[in-house]
Write a protein that holds these residues in place. Structure first.
Motif, PDB file in Angstrom:
ATOM      1  N   SER A  10       0.834  -1.192   0.000  1.00 25.43           N
ATOM      2  CA  SER A  10       0.000   0.000   0.000  1.00 25.43           C
ATOM      3  C   SER A  10       0.870   1.242   0.000  1.00 25.43           C
ATOM      4  CB  SER A  10      -0.910  -0.012   1.235  1.00 25.43           C
ATOM      5  OG  SER A  10      -1.581   1.210   1.336  1.00 25.43           O
ATOM      6  N   SER A  11       0.403   2.276  -0.709  1.00 27.70           N
ATOM      7  CA  SER A  11       1.149   3.537  -0.746  1.00 27.70           C
ATOM      8  C   SER A  11       0.766   4.463   0.393  1.00 27.70           C
ATOM      9  CB  SER A  11       0.889   4.255  -2.085  1.00 27.70           C
ATOM     10  OG  SER A  11      -0.498   4.469  -2.261  1.00 27.70           O
ATOM     11  N   SER A  12      -0.181   4.069   1.220  1.00 27.97           N
ATOM     12  CA  SER A  12      -0.629   4.903   2.334  1.00 27.97           C
ATOM     13  C   SER A  12       0.392   4.872   3.462  1.00 27.97           C
ATOM     14  CB  SER A  12      -1.978   4.389   2.838  1.00 27.97           C
ATOM     15  OG  SER A  12      -2.316   5.040   4.033  1.00 27.97           O
ATOM     16  N   PRO A  13       0.860   6.057   3.946  1.00 30.47           N
ATOM     17  CA  PRO A  13       1.834   6.066   5.050  1.00 30.47           C
ATOM     18  C   PRO A  13       1.310   5.374   6.287  1.00 30.47           C
ATOM     19  CG  PRO A  13       1.618   8.245   4.021  1.00 30.47           C
ATOM     20  CD  PRO A  13       0.529   7.394   3.470  1.00 30.47           C
ATOM     21  N   ALA A  14       0.013   5.540   6.565  1.00 34.68           N
ATOM     22  CA  ALA A  14      -0.536   4.932   7.775  1.00 34.68           C
ATOM     23  C   ALA A  14      -0.435   3.434   7.717  1.00 34.68           C
ATOM     24  CB  ALA A  14      -1.994   5.371   7.961  1.00 34.68           C
ATOM     25  N   SER A  15      -0.751   2.870   6.542  1.00 34.00           N
ATOM     26  CA  SER A  15      -0.702   1.421   6.456  1.00 34.00           C
ATOM     27  C   SER A  15       0.722   0.922   6.521  1.00 34.00           C
ATOM     28  CB  SER A  15      -1.364   0.950   5.139  1.00 34.00           C
ATOM     29  OG  SER A  15      -0.643   1.462   4.033  1.00 34.00           O
ATOM     30  N   VAL A  16       1.670   1.685   5.975  1.00 37.69           N
ATOM     31  CA  VAL A  16       3.066   1.253   6.031  1.00 37.69           C
ATOM     32  C   VAL A  16       3.586   1.268   7.448  1.00 37.69           C
ATOM     33  CG1 VAL A  16       5.397   1.861   5.283  1.00 37.69           C
ATOM     34  CG2 VAL A  16       3.501   1.991   3.649  1.00 37.69           C
ATOM     35  N   SER A  17       3.190   2.279   8.208  1.00 37.51           N
ATOM     36  CA  SER A  17       3.709   2.386   9.566  1.00 37.51           C
ATOM     37  C   SER A  17       3.058   1.386  10.505  1.00 37.51           C
ATOM     38  CB  SER A  17       3.477   3.816  10.083  1.00 37.51           C
ATOM     39  OG  SER A  17       2.083   4.087  10.080  1.00 37.51           O
ATOM     40  N   SER A  18       1.767   1.065  10.240  1.00 36.10           N
ATOM     41  CA  SER A  18       1.068   0.180  11.167  1.00 36.10           C
ATOM     42  C   SER A  18       1.377  -1.284  10.923  1.00 36.10           C
ATOM     43  CB  SER A  18      -0.441   0.412  11.066  1.00 36.10           C
ATOM     44  OG  SER A  18      -0.874   0.153   9.739  1.00 36.10           O
ATOM     45  N   VAL A  19       1.517  -1.692   9.625  1.00 37.15           N
ATOM     46  CA  VAL A  19       1.780  -3.080   9.286  1.00 37.15           C
ATOM     47  C   VAL A  19       2.976  -3.140   8.352  1.00 37.15           C
ATOM     48  CG1 VAL A  19       0.865  -5.208   8.313  1.00 37.15           C
ATOM     49  CG2 VAL A  19      -0.665  -3.621   9.484  1.00 37.15           C
ATOM     50  N   PRO A  20       4.133  -3.568   8.811  1.00 37.38           N
ATOM     51  CA  PRO A  20       5.297  -3.664   7.934  1.00 37.38           C
ATOM     52  C   PRO A  20       5.007  -4.569   6.746  1.00 37.38           C
ATOM     53  CG  PRO A  20       5.890  -4.029  10.237  1.00 37.38           C
ATOM     54  CD  PRO A  20       4.411  -4.028  10.172  1.00 37.38           C
ATOM     55  N   ALA A  21       5.635  -4.232   5.580  1.00 34.15           N
ATOM     56  CA  ALA A  21       5.396  -4.999   4.364  1.00 34.15           C
ATOM     57  C   ALA A  21       5.853  -6.434   4.507  1.00 34.15           C
ATOM     58  CB  ALA A  21       6.113  -4.339   3.175  1.00 34.15           C
ATOM     59  N   ASP A  22       6.908  -6.633   5.313  1.00 33.17           N
ATOM     60  CA  ASP A  22       7.440  -7.988   5.471  1.00 33.17           C
ATOM     61  C   ASP A  22       7.064  -8.573   6.827  1.00 33.17           C
ATOM     62  OD1 ASP A  22       8.935  -6.228   6.902  1.00 33.17           O
ATOM     63  OD2 ASP A  22      10.900  -7.083   6.366  1.00 33.17           O
ATOM     64  N   ASP A  23       5.923  -8.172   7.351  1.00 28.73           N
ATOM     65  CA  ASP A  23       5.463  -8.674   8.647  1.00 28.73           C
ATOM     66  C   ASP A  23       5.332 -10.194   8.572  1.00 28.73           C
ATOM     67  OD1 ASP A  23       4.327  -9.231  11.032  1.00 28.73           O
ATOM     68  OD2 ASP A  23       2.611  -7.881  10.810  1.00 28.73           O
ATOM     69  N   PRO A  24       6.127 -10.930   9.347  1.00 30.49           N
ATOM     70  CA  PRO A  24       6.060 -12.394   9.268  1.00 30.49           C
ATOM     71  C   PRO A  24       4.720 -12.951   9.701  1.00 30.49           C
ATOM     72  CG  PRO A  24       7.445 -11.695  11.110  1.00 30.49           C
ATOM     73  CD  PRO A  24       7.155 -10.473  10.301  1.00 30.49           C
ATOM     74  N   ARG A  25       4.015 -12.225  10.595  1.00 28.20           N
ATOM     75  CA  ARG A  25       2.706 -12.713  11.024  1.00 28.20           C
ATOM     76  C   ARG A  25       1.712 -12.691   9.873  1.00 28.20           C
ATOM     77  NH1 ARG A  25       1.571  -8.897  16.020  1.00 28.20           N
ATOM     78  NH2 ARG A  25       2.397  -7.451  14.456  1.00 28.20           N
ATOM     79  N   ARG A  26       1.769 -11.626   9.063  1.00 21.90           N
ATOM     80  CA  ARG A  26       0.853 -11.529   7.933  1.00 21.90           C
ATOM     81  C   ARG A  26       1.159 -12.617   6.904  1.00 21.90           C
ATOM     82  NH1 ARG A  26       0.484  -5.994   4.629  1.00 21.90           N
ATOM     83  NH2 ARG A  26       2.622  -6.592   4.119  1.00 21.90           N
ATOM     84  N   HIS A  27       2.453 -12.800   6.615  1.00 22.69           N
ATOM     85  CA  HIS A  27       2.824 -13.852   5.668  1.00 22.69           C
ATOM     86  C   HIS A  27       2.452 -15.234   6.207  1.00 22.69           C
ATOM     87  CE1 HIS A  27       4.871 -11.393   2.699  1.00 22.69           C
ATOM     88  NE2 HIS A  27       5.466 -10.737   3.674  1.00 22.69           N
ATOM     89  N   GLY A  28       2.617 -15.430   7.503  1.00 23.66           N
ATOM     90  CA  GLY A  28       2.239 -16.708   8.094  1.00 23.66           C
ATOM     91  C   GLY A  28       0.745 -16.947   8.012  1.00 23.66           C
ATOM     92  N   LEU A  29      -0.044 -15.864   8.217  1.00 23.34           N
ATOM     93  CA  LEU A  29      -1.497 -15.987   8.119  1.00 23.34           C
ATOM     94  C   LEU A  29      -1.919 -16.336   6.698  1.00 23.34           C
ATOM     95  CD1 LEU A  29      -4.295 -15.714   9.395  1.00 23.34           C
ATOM     96  CD2 LEU A  29      -4.206 -13.246   8.862  1.00 23.34           C
ATOM     97  N   ARG A  30      -1.298 -15.667   5.728  1.00 18.14           N
ATOM     98  CA  ARG A  30      -1.617 -15.973   4.330  1.00 18.14           C
ATOM     99  C   ARG A  30      -1.281 -17.427   3.998  1.00 18.14           C
ATOM    100  NH1 ARG A  30       1.219 -10.721   1.561  1.00 18.14           N
ATOM    101  NH2 ARG A  30      -0.281  -9.136   2.234  1.00 18.14           N
ATOM    102  N   ARG A  31      -0.110 -17.854   4.467  1.00 18.36           N
ATOM    103  CA  ARG A  31       0.304 -19.238   4.204  1.00 18.36           C
ATOM    104  C   ARG A  31      -0.664 -20.226   4.831  1.00 18.36           C
ATOM    105  NH1 ARG A  31       4.903 -18.731   6.094  1.00 18.36           N
ATOM    106  NH2 ARG A  31       4.522 -19.611   8.154  1.00 18.36           N
ATOM    107  N   ASP A  32      -1.114 -19.932   6.045  1.00 18.63           N
ATOM    108  CA  ASP A  32      -2.064 -20.828   6.720  1.00 18.63           C
ATOM    109  C   ASP A  32      -3.404 -20.862   5.980  1.00 18.63           C
ATOM    110  OD1 ASP A  32      -0.155 -21.355   8.608  1.00 18.63           O
ATOM    111  OD2 ASP A  32      -0.946 -19.924  10.078  1.00 18.63           O
ATOM    112  N   ILE A  33      -3.870 -19.686   5.525  1.00 12.85           N
ATOM    113  CA  ILE A  33      -5.142 -19.645   4.804  1.00 12.85           C
ATOM    114  C   ILE A  33      -5.037 -20.424   3.497  1.00 12.85           C
ATOM    115  CG2 ILE A  33      -6.754 -18.129   3.576  1.00 12.85           C
ATOM    116  CD1 ILE A  33      -6.199 -16.008   5.697  1.00 12.85           C
ATOM    117  N   LYS A  34      -3.920 -20.257   2.786  1.00 10.02           N
ATOM    118  CA  LYS A  34      -3.755 -20.987   1.534  1.00 10.02           C
ATOM    119  C   LYS A  34      -3.658 -22.481   1.777  1.00 10.02           C
ATOM    120  CE  LYS A  34      -0.294 -18.584  -0.234  1.00 10.02           C
ATOM    121  NZ  LYS A  34       0.717 -18.157  -1.216  1.00 10.02           N
TER     122      LYS A  34
END
Length: 255
Positions: A10-34
């Protein structure tokens, strides 16, 4: 369904600051959902094959047909959720879309839509719509065979044997479903299964199809048999050649 790209940043500063692009939790969640969706698609494929088989054998029962339609509907929902979730994660969306277009087409519950909206179709269109659960079953069978073939504990020979049996079984289901009401030679499912195995071995069968789909299946089974059976020969030769060579070396006179 092999595009595992992550979501665009996302190009939004708020989203970049709140959720890092390489957040391992987000990637782990995506992997679990897939992973969960992979299991659900595999289970859905099994359910499609089982329900299709039972519908072919007991299609005359109205109560069972309604259950069959509900099963097909919910399996389609699982397939569609899997498709659009992967599409959402894909970086190259158009490439993913066209690369998985067949999966999307077989995931649409056409018969349920026709019944729900009481659509009036021509005989030709309704014939094609009636074929879609069979096509969906074939795709589900391909998913199952592909999963087993990719399993490391499955040998190459077992994979090829499974392919031939899966293709023959699916062809026999389609052939029986389309032919048993109009072909006097197809008096039982056993006849259809015999027809499929005789054609896949390229021996041929004395049962002559009466529908265009049956004629196409004859060609497909014969072509598949001509491609797969030589692989059996090559595989068996490769497996036994070292033993034969070793025996020859043992029997050879010493120099």
């Amino acid at each position: 369904m092999n595009d595992s790209a992550s979501l665009p940043h996302s190009s939004s500063p708020a989203s970049v600051s709140s959720v890092p692009a390489d957040d391992p939790r987000r990637h782990g969640l995506r992997r679990d959902i897939k992973s969960i969706l992979n299991v659900l698609v595999l289970l859905g494929s099994i359910v499609v094959i089982v329900s299709l088989s039972l519908e072919v054998f007991h299609g005359a029962a109205e109560s069972y047909y309604r259950l069959y339609m509900r099963v097909q509907f919910w399996v389609c929902i699982v397939f569609l959720v899997d498709f659009f979730y992967r599409f959402f994660l894909s970086r190259r969306k158009w490439r993913f879309f066209f690369g998985n277009l067949i999966f999307l087409l077989v995931s649409i519950p056409y018969l349920n839509i026709v019944d729900a909206f009481h659509l009036s179709l021509s005989a030709e269109a309704y014939y094609l719509i009636r074929l879609m659960p069979l096509v969906r079953g074939g795709y589900g069978l391909a998913i199952m065979v592909g999963w087993i073939a990719r399993n490391r504990v499955t040998s190459l020979l077992i994979s090829y044997v499974l392919m031939i049996f899966a293709l023959s079984y699916f062809a026999s289901l389609v052939f029986y479903s389309l032919e048993h009401t109009i072909n006097p030679m197809v008096t039982s499912y056993g006849k259809a299964l015999w027809w499929a195995f005789m054609n896949v071995t390229t021996v041929g069968s004395n049962i002559v199809p009466k529908t265009a789909t049956g004629e196409v299946l004859c060609v497909v089974l014969a072509a598949a048999g001509m491609m797969l059976f030589p692989i059996f020969t090559a595989y068996i030769t490769a497996r036994f050649q070292p033993h034969r060579q070793k025996k020859q070396d043992d029997d050879a006179p010493a120099a």
